[in-house]
Design a protein around this motif. Structure first.
Motif, PDB file in Angstrom:
ATOM      1  N   VAL A  81      -6.240   3.490  -4.310  1.00 56.34           N
ATOM      2  CA  VAL A  81      -5.611   4.639  -3.654  1.00 56.34           C
ATOM      3  C   VAL A  81      -4.417   5.147  -4.464  1.00 56.34           C
ATOM      4  O   VAL A  81      -4.227   6.364  -4.613  1.00 56.34           O
ATOM      5  CB  VAL A  81      -5.180   4.266  -2.221  1.00 56.34           C
ATOM      6  CG1 VAL A  81      -4.378   5.394  -1.587  1.00 56.34           C
ATOM      7  CG2 VAL A  81      -6.397   3.944  -1.364  1.00 56.34           C
ATOM      8  N   GLY A  82      -3.617   4.235  -5.010  1.00 55.83           N
ATOM      9  CA  GLY A  82      -2.491   4.658  -5.827  1.00 55.83           C
ATOM     10  C   GLY A  82      -2.929   5.407  -7.068  1.00 55.83           C
ATOM     11  O   GLY A  82      -2.307   6.407  -7.450  1.00 55.83           O
ATOM     12  N   SER A  83      -4.002   4.958  -7.697  1.00 52.38           N
ATOM     13  CA  SER A  83      -4.505   5.640  -8.897  1.00 52.38           C
ATOM     14  C   SER A  83      -4.992   7.037  -8.574  1.00 52.38           C
ATOM     15  O   SER A  83      -4.709   7.998  -9.306  1.00 52.38           O
ATOM     16  CB  SER A  83      -5.638   4.809  -9.514  1.00 52.38           C
ATOM     17  OG  SER A  83      -5.193   3.514  -9.860  1.00 52.38           O
ATOM     18  N   ILE A  84      -5.730   7.182  -7.477  1.00 54.50           N
ATOM     19  CA  ILE A  84      -6.218   8.505  -7.079  1.00 54.50           C
ATOM     20  C   ILE A  84      -5.061   9.427  -6.745  1.00 54.50           C
ATOM     21  O   ILE A  84      -5.040  10.609  -7.142  1.00 54.50           O
ATOM     22  CB  ILE A  84      -7.190   8.378  -5.893  1.00 54.50           C
ATOM     23  CG1 ILE A  84      -8.448   7.610  -6.310  1.00 54.50           C
ATOM     24  CG2 ILE A  84      -7.565   9.747  -5.349  1.00 54.50           C
ATOM     25  CD1 ILE A  84      -9.397   7.316  -5.169  1.00 54.50           C
ATOM     26  N   LEU A  85      -4.076   8.901  -6.018  1.00 53.24           N
ATOM     27  CA  LEU A  85      -2.904   9.701  -5.664  1.00 53.24           C
ATOM     28  C   LEU A  85      -2.194  10.216  -6.905  1.00 53.24           C
ATOM     29  O   LEU A  85      -1.852  11.406  -7.005  1.00 53.24           O
ATOM     30  CB  LEU A  85      -1.946   8.868  -4.811  1.00 53.24           C
ATOM     31  CG  LEU A  85      -0.562   9.479  -4.541  1.00 53.24           C
ATOM     32  CD1 LEU A  85      -0.683  10.768  -3.747  1.00 53.24           C
ATOM     33  CD2 LEU A  85       0.331   8.471  -3.806  1.00 53.24           C
ATOM     34  N   GLY A  86      -1.958   9.336  -7.874  1.00 50.25           N
ATOM     35  CA  GLY A  86      -1.262   9.747  -9.083  1.00 50.25           C
ATOM     36  C   GLY A  86      -2.037  10.762  -9.894  1.00 50.25           C
ATOM     37  O   GLY A  86      -1.469  11.733 -10.401  1.00 50.25           O
ATOM     38  N   LEU A  87      -3.352  10.576 -10.018  1.00 49.56           N
ATOM     39  CA  LEU A  87      -4.159  11.482 -10.826  1.00 49.56           C
ATOM     40  C   LEU A  87      -4.267  12.858 -10.181  1.00 49.56           C
ATOM     41  O   LEU A  87      -4.153  13.885 -10.863  1.00 49.56           O
ATOM     42  CB  LEU A  87      -5.553  10.880 -11.032  1.00 49.56           C
ATOM     43  CG  LEU A  87      -6.450  11.581 -12.061  1.00 49.56           C
ATOM     44  CD1 LEU A  87      -5.811  11.556 -13.434  1.00 49.56           C
ATOM     45  CD2 LEU A  87      -7.826  10.927 -12.106  1.00 49.56           C
TER      46      LEU A  87
ATOM     47  N   PHE B  27       0.830  -1.212   0.000  1.00 52.47           N
ATOM     48  CA  PHE B  27       0.000   0.000   0.000  1.00 52.47           C
ATOM     49  C   PHE B  27       0.862   1.257   0.000  1.00 52.47           C
ATOM     50  O   PHE B  27       1.720   1.421   0.870  1.00 52.47           O
ATOM     51  CB  PHE B  27      -0.899   0.010   1.244  1.00 52.47           C
ATOM     52  CG  PHE B  27      -1.814   1.205   1.320  1.00 52.47           C
ATOM     53  CD1 PHE B  27      -3.049   1.178   0.708  1.00 52.47           C
ATOM     54  CD2 PHE B  27      -1.428   2.347   2.008  1.00 52.47           C
ATOM     55  CE1 PHE B  27      -3.900   2.284   0.777  1.00 52.47           C
ATOM     56  CE2 PHE B  27      -2.261   3.453   2.085  1.00 52.47           C
ATOM     57  CZ  PHE B  27      -3.497   3.412   1.459  1.00 52.47           C
ATOM     58  N   PRO B  28       0.581   2.162  -0.974  1.00 54.32           N
ATOM     59  CA  PRO B  28      -0.294   2.004  -2.137  1.00 54.32           C
ATOM     60  C   PRO B  28       0.473   1.400  -3.306  1.00 54.32           C
ATOM     61  O   PRO B  28       1.688   1.179  -3.205  1.00 54.32           O
ATOM     62  CB  PRO B  28      -0.714   3.438  -2.430  1.00 54.32           C
ATOM     63  CG  PRO B  28       0.492   4.239  -2.036  1.00 54.32           C
ATOM     64  CD  PRO B  28       1.086   3.537  -0.846  1.00 54.32           C
ATOM     65  N   SER B  29      -0.194   1.181  -4.400  1.00 53.87           N
ATOM     66  CA  SER B  29       0.441   0.598  -5.577  1.00 53.87           C
ATOM     67  C   SER B  29       1.302   1.639  -6.286  1.00 53.87           C
ATOM     68  O   SER B  29       0.793   2.673  -6.743  1.00 53.87           O
ATOM     69  CB  SER B  29      -0.618   0.057  -6.540  1.00 53.87           C
ATOM     70  OG  SER B  29      -0.047  -0.285  -7.783  1.00 53.87           O
TER      71      SER B  29
END
Length: 379
Positions: free
Chosen positions: A264-270, A199-201
């Protein structure tokens, strides 16, 4: 009033020889409220000032990138787990669908190259190429550093952690408790250490940071939010996000991450991608969404193809007024040279159609076919 020809504002000619470099008589000045910058020096000192003024940006991005790689070697926290937890008993995939080298090509190289190609096909501004490169690297660096720091502090086991751990046959959890990493017989320390960084990816966050920035970049160049609606534009802008989503999904297929890690990783990156994009580009609904913000250095006007900020005339075309000689009204809007007619009044039951004209005209003319928004004026 005749339309102002802004084509010269977006191109730089190198046919004439550059003047010899001259001493710079003043210190650097970062940021300004002036609407129009003048360069009193020759192009070379202006260019030198510009490079120096953006050196802190590049230093920060490179330091964050170094932090990303350095934290990968840190022996972080390892959370306790249950050997009977079926969500942790997935097999270890020796060959990932998207290995690290492929991830770096997808998340870093592809956005950089594609943005430069898009710039070459549209506005052909090397300042836009600089801003897009700096923006995407900034987003990736922030995302990578935050992701790695979270991984080593949370220490969540991956879905394949028991396979990595290789406990002795018949191992069970202690009564009324959970097992720790001490039960593992894995000789590969890096493999075991990576098993507690679910966590996260990182693949998800980095792919959405890089390809997400590219998606915003495309949306800005095409004026996706010009209040007209255009399905092909929407699909083109969303294509990079589709690629990022496939990378994220592949992490669950390889049993490297739980779905929560990927989300969560996708939201963080976006989110980080949009944050980085807005550092150097106006809002996507702006009339100048296809152009980067002007440089912070005052002495960059003679060496950069950047847009000047001009208020609209009565016909909706910029009048070419030098805002350096104008004054702000009490409300913060440039009003001394604005036509005070009723052009901005909308008919009952209708709304004025927004957005610029054909994209080729917008790119060539610098977006002078519409009304500039207040945010762009104040930049």
């Amino acid at each position: 009033m005749a339309p102002h020809d802004s084509s010269s504002l977006f191109s730089v000619s190198f046919d004439e020889p550059l003047l010899p470099a001259m001493p710079i008589p003043q210190f650097l000045r970062f940021g300004s409220d002036d609407a129009h910058y003048r360069c009193s020096q020759s192009p070379m000192p202006g260019l030198r000032l510009l490079v120096i003024s953006y050196a802190p940006d590049w230093i920060v991005t490179l330091v964050l990138a170094a932090v990303f790689f350095a934290l990968d070697k840190v022996n972080g926290f390892k959370r306790e787990f249950s050997v009977s937890d079926t969500s942790l008993r997935h097999p270890f995939a020796e060959h990932e669908r998207v290995p690290d080298p492929a991830l770096y090509c997808i998340a870093i190289v592809a956005p950089l190259v594609l943005q430069w190609v898009i710039d070459l096909l549209t506005i052909r501004s090397w300042w836009d190429a600089h801003s897009s490169a700096l923006g995407v690297i900034l987003g990736l660096s922030i995302t990578g550093a935050v992701t790695q720091f979270t991984k080593i502090t949370v220490g969540r086991p991956r879905p394949d952690v028991i396979s990595r751990c290789n406990p002795a046959p018949g191992t069970v959890d202690p009564p009324f408790g959970l097992s720790s990493v001490s039960i593992c017989n894995q000789s590969d320390i890096s493999k075991l250490r990576d098993g507690f960084r679910s966590f996260p990816s990182g693949h998800s966050s980095l792919s959405f940071a890089g390809l997400g920035f590219l998606s915003f970049y495309l949306a800005g160049k095409m004026h996706l939010f010009d209040k007209r609606g255009h399905a092909p534009k929407a699909w083109i802008a969303l294509t990079p996000l589709s690629g990022a989503a496939l990378v994220a999904i592949s992490r669950t297929m390889d049993y490297r991450h739980h779905w929560h890690d990927v989300l969560v990783g996708s939201i963080l990156g976006l989110v980080t991608a949009y944050f980085a994009y807005r550092q150097y580009y106006p809002p996507l609904q702006s009339e100048f969404s296809h152009r980067p913000y002007a440089p912070r250095s005052r002495d960059a006007d003679d060496v950069l193809p950047v847009h000047a900020h001009r208020p609209p005339s009565a016909g909706g075309v910029y009048s070419g007024v030098n805002l350096g000689e104008s004054r702000r009204s009490e409300g913060g809007i440039y009003s001394d040279h604005m036509d005070q007619d009723e052009e901005h009044v909308e008919l009952n039951g209708t709304v004025r159609k927004g957005g610029p004209g054909p994209l080729t005209d917008v790119w060539n003319d610098g977006g002078d076919a519409g009304v500039v928004d207040e945010d762009t004026l104040h930049r």
